[in-house]
Scaffold this active site. Structure first.
Site, mmCIF file in Angstrom:
data_model
loop_
_atom_site.group_PDB
_atom_site.id
_atom_site.type_symbol
_atom_site.label_atom_id
_atom_site.label_comp_id
_atom_site.label_asym_id
_atom_site.label_seq_id
_atom_site.Cartn_x
_atom_site.Cartn_y
_atom_site.Cartn_z
ATOM 1 N N ARG A 60 0.809 -1.221 0.000
ATOM 2 C CA ARG A 60 0.000 0.000 0.000
ATOM 3 C C ARG A 60 0.843 1.273 0.000
ATOM 4 O O ARG A 60 0.557 2.230 -0.730
ATOM 5 C CB ARG A 60 -0.964 -0.002 1.202
ATOM 6 N N LYS A 81 3.739 24.490 -3.779
ATOM 7 C CA LYS A 81 2.457 23.929 -3.323
ATOM 8 C C LYS A 81 2.494 22.408 -3.453
ATOM 9 O O LYS A 81 1.755 21.797 -4.212
ATOM 10 C CB LYS A 81 1.314 24.531 -4.130
ATOM 11 N N LYS A 114 7.017 38.596 -2.599
ATOM 12 C CA LYS A 114 5.600 38.498 -2.938
ATOM 13 C C LYS A 114 4.830 39.721 -2.447
ATOM 14 O O LYS A 114 5.397 40.614 -1.802
ATOM 15 C CB LYS A 114 5.027 37.211 -2.349
ATOM 16 N N GLU A 121 7.176 39.418 -7.484
ATOM 17 C CA GLU A 121 5.806 39.197 -7.940
ATOM 18 C C GLU A 121 5.133 40.552 -8.181
ATOM 19 O O GLU A 121 5.177 41.424 -7.313
ATOM 20 C CB GLU A 121 5.044 38.415 -6.871
ATOM 21 N N ASP A 130 1.519 37.949 -11.732
ATOM 22 C CA ASP A 130 0.618 37.160 -10.890
ATOM 23 C C ASP A 130 -0.843 37.503 -11.178
ATOM 24 O O ASP A 130 -1.239 38.675 -11.178
ATOM 25 C CB ASP A 130 0.929 37.409 -9.414
#
Length: 297
Positions: free
Chosen positions: A109, A144, A176, A207, A228
């Site tokens: 598994r 991510k 960012k 960004e 972005d």
């Protein structure tokens, strides 16, 4: 365009020592104090099993299979029929394994969970890469990723033909919107502080979310500018403001179905969180060989 983004190249290599440590944790979680079922049924009987693709896609997980069985018994024989990055179709054998039946079933598994997910990522990445054929745009991943699986998931992206963005907060600067907001909304201040404190070997990406921010990022002479959450029309117009000495990346919730809308934007990279955060696992099974034929384990 011939420019490079942080992390580009052959992609992240699978660190065997790190993989071994991860697999020990994964198996410990699943097995606990022992596999009650397999240990009650089997002693030292030998068995043979096959990993079968049940759908079309791109395989990834070769090193996972080898390393996992090494943990259980170095004597387990693994014969690979497919390598990382190979295309598979439903019904094709990916690999066959020979060893103690108890080991083959106890490890099943965890191995399947990992290689199904990695192959799903490689498959989705390959679909995205094909949509960019005929252009110089490269598909890359993001941070991510699934906690604990970043190394493997980024490797899977490269197996699908994509490229890696930075691997973590430690290997490149990405300023960012929240960094800029914390600097009073002043992009120039954020870039200046970074360049004052970091050495010349560290790339700096910013960004941007508006035409004015694009101009300011260009004036700050950063290495990479990320557009972005902009429309294809905006991306195409903003790209004209950026000299060829600066890499242009496009990001922000772009899905596989939207990719073709950005083909003519002229950007260098399109980064997609969807390659790793919500991908569908590729259907792969482990089938144990028995006298009557093949039964699904």
């Amino acid at each position: 365009m011939g420019k490079t983004c942080e992390g580009e190249g052959e992609g992240v290599e699978v660190n065997k020592l790190m993989l071994r440590e991860q697999l020990i944790q994964f198996f410990s979680e699943d097995i606990g104090h022992g596999d009650l079922t397999s240990e009650a049924i089997f002693d030292n009987e030998k068995g043979k099993a096959y990993f079968l693709a049940k759908d079309e896609g791109i395989f990834c997980g070769e090193e996972v299979i080898f390393s996992a069985y090494q943990l259980f018994d170095p004597a387990i024989e693994v014969i690979m029929h497919k390598k990382d990055g190979d295309a598979v179709r439903g019904g094709e054998i990916i690999c066959e394994v020979y060893g103690k039946a108890r080991d083959l079933l106890t490890s099943e598994r965890v191995i399947l969970n990992i290689i199904q997910r990695l192959s799903g990522i490689a498959t989705e990445t390959n679909k995205a890469v094909k949509k960019m054929e005929g252009t110089s745009i490269r598909i890359c991943d993001t941070r991510k990723t699934t906690p604990g699986l970043r190394m493997l998931e980024k490797h899977a992206v490269t197996c699908g033909g994509g490229f890696n963005h930075r691997f973590g907060l430690h290997d490149a600067v990405l300023i960012k919107d929240n960094h800029i907001a914390q600097c009073g909304g002043d992009l120039d201040t954020a870039v200046k502080r970074v360049k004052e404190k970091l050495g010349h070997m560290v790339k700096v990406e910013v960004e941007v979310e508006s035409r004015e921010q694009v101009k300011r990022a260009v004036a700050s002479n950063v290495d990479v500018i990320m557009f972005d959450n902009c429309s294809p029309t905006e991306a195409k117009e903003w790209r004209k403001l950026v000299p060829d000495t600066i890499v242009v990346e496009l990001s922000g919730g772009i899905t596989l179905h939207q990719l073709e809308e950005y083909v003519h934007t002229g950007v260098d990279y399109i980064s997609m969180g969807a390659l790793t955060h919500s991908v569908k696992a590729l259907d792969i099974s482990l089938d144990v060989s028995v006298k009557e034929g093949v039964s699904h384990a």
